[in-house]
Design a protein around this motif. Structure first.
Motif, short mmCIF file in Angstrom:
data_model
loop_
_atom_site.label_atom_id
_atom_site.label_comp_id
_atom_site.label_asym_id
_atom_site.label_seq_id
_atom_site.Cartn_x
_atom_site.Cartn_y
_atom_site.Cartn_z
N UNK A 182 0.83 -1.20 0.00
CA UNK A 182 0.00 0.00 0.00
C UNK A 182 0.88 1.26 0.00
N UNK A 183 0.57 2.15 -0.93
CA UNK A 183 1.38 3.34 -1.13
C UNK A 183 0.55 4.33 -1.93
N UNK A 184 0.75 5.62 -1.69
CA UNK A 184 -0.03 6.65 -2.37
C UNK A 184 0.22 6.65 -3.88
N UNK A 185 1.35 6.09 -4.32
CA UNK A 185 1.67 6.07 -5.75
C UNK A 185 1.27 4.79 -6.45
N UNK A 186 0.69 3.84 -5.71
CA UNK A 186 0.39 2.53 -6.28
C UNK A 186 -1.11 2.24 -6.21
N UNK A 187 -1.65 1.74 -7.31
CA UNK A 187 -3.02 1.24 -7.33
C UNK A 187 -2.97 -0.24 -7.72
N UNK A 188 -4.06 -0.93 -7.44
CA UNK A 188 -4.07 -2.38 -7.64
C UNK A 188 -5.33 -2.81 -8.37
N UNK A 189 -5.18 -3.81 -9.22
CA UNK A 189 -6.30 -4.48 -9.86
C UNK A 189 -6.04 -5.98 -9.82
N UNK A 190 -7.12 -6.75 -9.83
CA UNK A 190 -7.01 -8.20 -9.91
C UNK A 190 -7.63 -8.65 -11.23
N UNK A 191 -6.95 -9.58 -11.90
CA UNK A 191 -7.47 -10.21 -13.10
C UNK A 191 -7.94 -11.61 -12.67
N UNK A 192 -9.23 -11.72 -12.28
CA UNK A 192 -9.72 -13.00 -11.75
C UNK A 192 -9.61 -14.12 -12.78
N UNK A 193 -9.30 -15.30 -12.30
CA UNK A 193 -9.12 -16.43 -13.20
C UNK A 193 -10.41 -16.72 -13.97
N UNK A 194 -10.23 -17.11 -15.21
CA UNK A 194 -11.34 -17.49 -16.09
C UNK A 194 -12.35 -16.36 -16.29
N UNK A 195 -11.85 -15.12 -16.32
CA UNK A 195 -12.72 -13.97 -16.62
C UNK A 195 -12.08 -13.15 -17.73
N UNK A 196 -12.79 -12.12 -18.15
CA UNK A 196 -12.27 -11.24 -19.19
C UNK A 196 -12.29 -9.79 -18.72
N UNK A 197 -11.98 -9.57 -17.44
CA UNK A 197 -11.95 -8.21 -16.91
C UNK A 197 -10.94 -8.13 -15.77
N UNK A 198 -10.45 -6.92 -15.55
CA UNK A 198 -9.67 -6.64 -14.35
C UNK A 198 -10.50 -5.72 -13.49
N UNK A 199 -10.31 -5.80 -12.18
CA UNK A 199 -11.22 -5.11 -11.28
C UNK A 199 -10.47 -4.64 -10.04
N UNK A 200 -10.88 -3.50 -9.51
CA UNK A 200 -10.26 -2.97 -8.30
C UNK A 200 -10.84 -1.64 -7.93
N UNK A 201 -10.23 -0.98 -6.97
CA UNK A 201 -10.69 0.33 -6.52
C UNK A 201 -9.49 1.16 -6.10
N UNK A 202 -9.40 2.37 -6.63
CA UNK A 202 -8.29 3.26 -6.34
C UNK A 202 -8.56 4.12 -5.12
N UNK A 203 -9.80 4.11 -4.63
CA UNK A 203 -10.17 4.96 -3.51
C UNK A 203 -11.39 4.36 -2.83
N UNK A 204 -11.46 4.48 -1.51
CA UNK A 204 -12.64 3.98 -0.81
C UNK A 204 -13.85 4.89 -1.03
N UNK A 205 -13.66 6.00 -1.75
CA UNK A 205 -14.75 6.94 -2.00
C UNK A 205 -15.34 6.82 -3.39
N UNK A 206 -15.05 5.71 -4.11
CA UNK A 206 -15.68 5.52 -5.41
C UNK A 206 -16.09 4.07 -5.56
N UNK A 207 -16.86 3.79 -6.58
CA UNK A 207 -17.43 2.46 -6.76
C UNK A 207 -16.43 1.45 -7.30
N UNK A 208 -15.25 1.87 -7.63
CA UNK A 208 -14.28 0.94 -8.17
C UNK A 208 -14.22 1.02 -9.68
N UNK A 209 -13.26 0.32 -10.24
CA UNK A 209 -13.03 0.37 -11.69
C UNK A 209 -13.01 -1.05 -12.26
#
Length: 387
Positions: free
Chosen positions: A355-382
């Protein structure tokens, strides 16, 4: 049956898919079931469940019954000795339920167990453990006194700061995103109060377990990822919902408090005043570099096309220590974790560790065609779909 995992969904199709995938991994060696209740979503959540997980029990409500009733419907049809109320915007580790089942079996007079929750940036969520929100305790929360005096017992009760985030122990109130208990206790408590307002249902259920002389616990030895979303934005609407929740709780269990009514109005005015100068919460800046953490070089080209050729490939066979990544130093970086090669537990660990202010994270779940995550606890995620 040992366990029933109850997931109530409303319009979070991609988060739900990832959540179910993680739960499936976590119950592989258990006698357990997953029950998904959909509160009349307008997206294709139900179609996804029927297509991707036809073996999982899906309850399709014809209207949005809300959080309490939706979960009550699910638990009513559960067969496990234990039930876990789980938000769809969560990711559990492969050993989460094994650890908590082991902990539960050791306890006498067990109430409700909660666990360590982090958001999509890796930050600890203090609502993982809380105290009873008496008028004074709620006052210290609204005006941030728990932050100013974190070591004072007088001011630190709302987030149960007598326990550190990495310390297991008894607490009073747990959060509805993850609540683990015996099904018999849930039914004995008549489940969530269906008259509850938002923000009060989990407080009320936890408190009623205490009234039954049960012991509630915060269990830190497993970490669950909980994407927070817009419900955590501290604005006037939040204050109104908080006020409604506390009024409901006080009227049900205590005498109505003039003191609380007065300071909540002051708190609403205070937050409104501050928000005029704050504006909308800012998301983290666009990353300069994307790192795809995987063993699959074939996917690099796909990732590069989706992320504008900014993807660097890190081979898991060569990169053993995540902390040694030289590219992370001082650069706005997004790390994409390929779940085909990185377990959900390791994904959670990497997010929490780096965890760091300069780093964001996404997960590419197995057997899917999307990556998913959230850059801030104040938004719905990406969500980014991979072509």
């Amino acid at each position: 049956m040992q366990l029933s995992v109850i997931i109530l969904n409303y319009n979070v199709r991609y988060f739900l898919e990832q959540c179910v995938l993680s739960v499936q991994e976590a119950i592989l060696d258990l006698d357990a079931e997953i029950i998904v209740i959909d509160n009349n979503s307008s997206d294709d959540s139900c179609l996804m469940m029927k297509t991707r997980f036809p073996e999982i029990k899906l309850i399709e409500n014809k209207e949005n019954f809300g959080f309490p009733k939706g979960n009550n419907i699910g638990v009513e049809q559960a067969h496990g000795r234990y039930v876990c109320i789980l938000n769809p915007d969560t990711v559990v580790a492969e050993d989460t339920f094994k650890k908590i089942l082991g902990f539960a079996e050791e306890k006498q007079n067990l109430g409700i167990i909660g666990c360590k929750l982090i958001d999509g940036t890796g930050s600890f969520l203090p609502e993982s453990k809380r105290g009873i929100p008496t008028p004074w305790v709620a006052f210290t929360k609204i005006f941030g006194l728990y932050k100013i005096f974190p070591d004072s017992k007088l001011f630190n009760q709302y987030y149960a700061q007598h326990l550190k985030e990495n310390q297991t122990g008894k607490v009073e109130i747990l959060v509805g995103a993850f609540m683990f208990m015996e099904r018999e206790l849930y039914l004995d408590l008549n489940g969530f109060d269906e008259d509850c307002f938002m923000y009060a249902d989990d407080i009320d259920l936890s408190y009623r377990a205490l009234l039954k002389k049960k012991d509630n616990y915060y269990f830190h030895e497993t970490t669950v990822l909980h994407y927070k979303g817009e419900s955590t934005v501290k604005d006037e609407l939040y204050m109104k919902r908080f006020q409604d929740a506390m009024n409901f709780f006080y009227q049900k269990h205590f005498k109505k408090s003039f003191f609380f009514s007065l300071f909540i109005r002051l708190g609403t005015w205070f937050f409104s005043f501050v928000k005029m100068f704050q504006g909308k919460p800012r998301l983290k800046p666009v990353p300069e570099t994307f790192i795809f953490y995987s063993e699959n070089e074939i996917l690099v080209e796909k990732m590069a096309s989706n992320f504008k050729n900014k993807v660097s490939f890190l081979d898991l066979k060569k990169e053993k220590l995540v902390n040694s990544f030289p590219i992370l130093k001082g650069r706005r970086t997004e790390i994409i974790l390929d779940n085909q090669y990185v377990s959900f537990k390791k994904c959670i660990n990497i997010i929490e560790t780096l965890k760091d202010k300069n780093i964001t994270f996404k997960i590419f779940p197995k057997r899917t065609s999307f990556v998913i995550g959230s850059d801030s606890r104040n938004d719905r995620g990406q969500i980014v779909k991979i072509d």
